[in-house]
Write an enzyme that holds these catalytic residues in place. Structure first.
Site, mmCIF file in Angstrom:
data_model
loop_
_atom_site.group_PDB
_atom_site.id
_atom_site.type_symbol
_atom_site.label_atom_id
_atom_site.label_comp_id
_atom_site.label_asym_id
_atom_site.label_seq_id
_atom_site.Cartn_x
_atom_site.Cartn_y
_atom_site.Cartn_z
ATOM 1 N N LYS A 185 0.861 -1.181 0.000
ATOM 2 C CA LYS A 185 0.000 0.000 0.000
ATOM 3 C C LYS A 185 0.896 1.228 0.000
ATOM 4 C CE LYS A 185 -3.454 2.458 2.691
ATOM 5 N NZ LYS A 185 -4.440 2.371 3.773
ATOM 6 N N ARG A 195 -10.556 10.167 2.057
ATOM 7 C CA ARG A 195 -10.391 10.764 3.392
ATOM 8 C C ARG A 195 -11.539 11.703 3.711
ATOM 9 N NH1 ARG A 195 -3.786 11.116 3.258
ATOM 10 N NH2 ARG A 195 -3.521 8.848 3.112
ATOM 11 N N ARG A 207 1.291 10.017 6.012
ATOM 12 C CA ARG A 207 1.426 8.595 6.313
ATOM 13 C C ARG A 207 2.717 7.985 5.747
ATOM 14 N NH1 ARG A 207 -3.561 8.575 8.235
ATOM 15 N NH2 ARG A 207 -5.454 8.566 6.972
ATOM 16 N N GLU A 223 7.544 -6.623 0.984
ATOM 17 C CA GLU A 223 6.346 -6.469 1.828
ATOM 18 C C GLU A 223 5.362 -7.618 1.605
ATOM 19 O OE1 GLU A 223 5.410 -4.559 4.186
ATOM 20 O OE2 GLU A 223 6.631 -2.763 4.133
ATOM 21 N N LYS A 238 -2.265 -1.525 -3.881
ATOM 22 C CA LYS A 238 -3.128 -0.344 -3.797
ATOM 23 C C LYS A 238 -2.284 0.910 -3.859
ATOM 24 C CE LYS A 238 -5.909 1.965 -0.418
ATOM 25 N NZ LYS A 238 -6.239 2.091 0.962
ATOM 26 N N TYR A 303 -15.128 1.440 -6.729
ATOM 27 C CA TYR A 303 -16.367 2.201 -6.540
ATOM 28 C C TYR A 303 -17.261 2.094 -7.773
ATOM 29 C CZ TYR A 303 -13.590 3.761 -2.643
ATOM 30 O OH TYR A 303 -12.816 3.757 -1.507
HETATM 31 C C1 PBG Z 1 -7.303 3.267 5.723
HETATM 32 C C2 PBG Z 1 -7.578 3.225 4.275
HETATM 33 C C3 PBG Z 1 -7.425 4.225 3.289
HETATM 34 C C4 PBG Z 1 -7.944 3.705 2.109
HETATM 35 C C5 PBG Z 1 -8.375 2.422 2.380
HETATM 36 N N1 PBG Z 1 -8.120 2.131 3.718
HETATM 37 C C6 PBG Z 1 -6.947 5.604 3.401
HETATM 38 C C7 PBG Z 1 -5.571 5.940 3.762
HETATM 39 O O1 PBG Z 1 -4.692 5.082 3.905
HETATM 40 O O2 PBG Z 1 -5.368 7.135 3.949
HETATM 41 C C8 PBG Z 1 -8.030 4.448 0.797
HETATM 42 C C9 PBG Z 1 -9.050 3.939 -0.156
HETATM 43 C C10 PBG Z 1 -9.419 4.871 -1.248
HETATM 44 O O3 PBG Z 1 -8.786 5.923 -1.507
HETATM 45 O O4 PBG Z 1 -10.387 4.553 -1.941
HETATM 46 N N2 PBG Z 1 -5.991 3.302 6.125
#
Ligand code: PBG
Length: 313
Positions: A185, A195, A207, A223, A238, A303
């Site tokens: 990720k 968010r 982050r 990872e 992702k 989505y």
């Molecule tokens: C939680 C999380 C996030 C997403 C999925 N789980 C946001 C982030 O890491 O800030 C993002 C999913 C999206 O943008 O559709 N940590």
């Protein structure tokens, strides 16, 4: 072999099916709530009763399932509602499994929606403390399994969390609950619209101390390999479209099922361009999903799930 559609169909290498798609849904407190998310047209914060109605549609369209994100009543320093048995996601899962026992319900295991500071873990001395966060994650995963979740999906990017969750699930009597790990990720700008949807923007910093650097590919393989050894059942990459090389490389190296998350920003870009008349919405949607499948993803969190299933019908 490209002269007409029947010929093209004969030699097509990648096919999409409604069951390849998982729809992300946002569940919030209240009743009769269906609040559209500004930056993600057609997506809503849903109260549990509305969520159940939405999932009846999901089931009748034949989607692969849903993944749930919670917007809690209150946030605090210790993410209490993330692992409470009566938390918003835990209650939502119970209602869904009662109404639609056949629907695959995945839960996102993370803390950022539940902490007052918006970070994915316990903040100590201005940054997230990896090891201190593992206990929260394990408790959250067990509470989701106890509520009836079919799969738990940790998205926090703490090191060692798959092992910690596996051990906790086994000890709590859930040895068969699979873990879908957000293994690679990236610290991506494309999470921006999410968010807003999940009300989870970090209140300070970013982050980058726990999510991956977009410049790295070997690190992604490391990872994934760590998560496989810790007991992950499915690994996820992702975002999806900017990271097709990572999906392909993972497909070639690992035997586990691979998921990809077409994230909020990927969705919103297409929708915004289509609204301006700059892109054909349906073709952009289907081409992006086909590309992600072709790169090697077995299924896609998107989505567009409902619209894509309708387009395939
Ligand atoms: C939680 C999380 C996030 C997403 C999925 N789980 C946001 C982030 O890491 O800030 C993002 C999913 C999206 O943008 O559709 N940590």
């Amino acid at each position: 072999m490209r002269a007409n559609e029947p010929l093209r169909r004969l030699v097509r290498e990648t096919a999409l099916e409604p069951s390849d798609f998982i729809l992300p849904l946002f569940v919030c407190p209240g009743e009769g709530v269906r609040r559209e998310i500004g930056a993600m047209p057609g997506n809503y914060q849903l109260s549990i009763d509305e969520l159940v109605k939405e999932c009846e549609q999901v089931q009748s369209l034949g989607l692969g399932g849903v993944i749930l994100f919670g917007i809690p009543e209150t946030k605090d320093e210790i993410a209490s509602e993330a692992y409470a048995d009566d938390g918003i996601v835990q209650r939502a899962v119970r209602s869904l499994k009662r109404a639609l026992p056949e629907l695959v319900v995945i839960t996102d295991v993370c803390n950022c929606e539940y902490t007052s500071h918006g970070h994915c873990g316990k903040v100590v001395g201005g940054d997230v403390d990896n090891d201190a966060t593992l206990e929260w994650l394990a408790k959250a995963a067990v509470s989701h399994a106890r509520a009836g979740a079919d799969i738990v999906a940790p998205s926090d990017m703490m090191d060692g969390r798959v092992a910690a969750i596996r051990r906790a699930l086994d000890e709590a009597g859930f040895p068969t609950t699979p873990i879908l790990s957000y293994a690679a990720k990236y610290a991506s700008v494309f999470y921006g619209p999410f968010r807003e949807a999940a009300e989870s923007a970090p209140q300070f910093g970013d982050r980058r101390s726990y999510q991956m650097d977009p410049a790295n590919v070997r690190e992604a393989m490391r990872e994934i390999s760590l998560d496989v050894h810790e007991g992950a059942d499915i690994v996820m990459i992702k975002p999806a479209m900017p990271y097709l090389d990572i999906i392909r490389m993972a497909r070639d190296r690992f035997q586990l099922p691979i998921a990809a998350y077409q994230v909020s920003g990927e969705f919103s870009m297409i929708v915004a361009a289509a609204r301006n008349g700059w892109l054909d919405r349906e073709r952009a949607m289907m081409e992006s999903l086909t590309a992600i499948r072709r790169a090697g993803a077995d299924f896609i969190l998107t989505y567009f799930a409902k619209d894509a299933a309708r387009a395939l019908a």
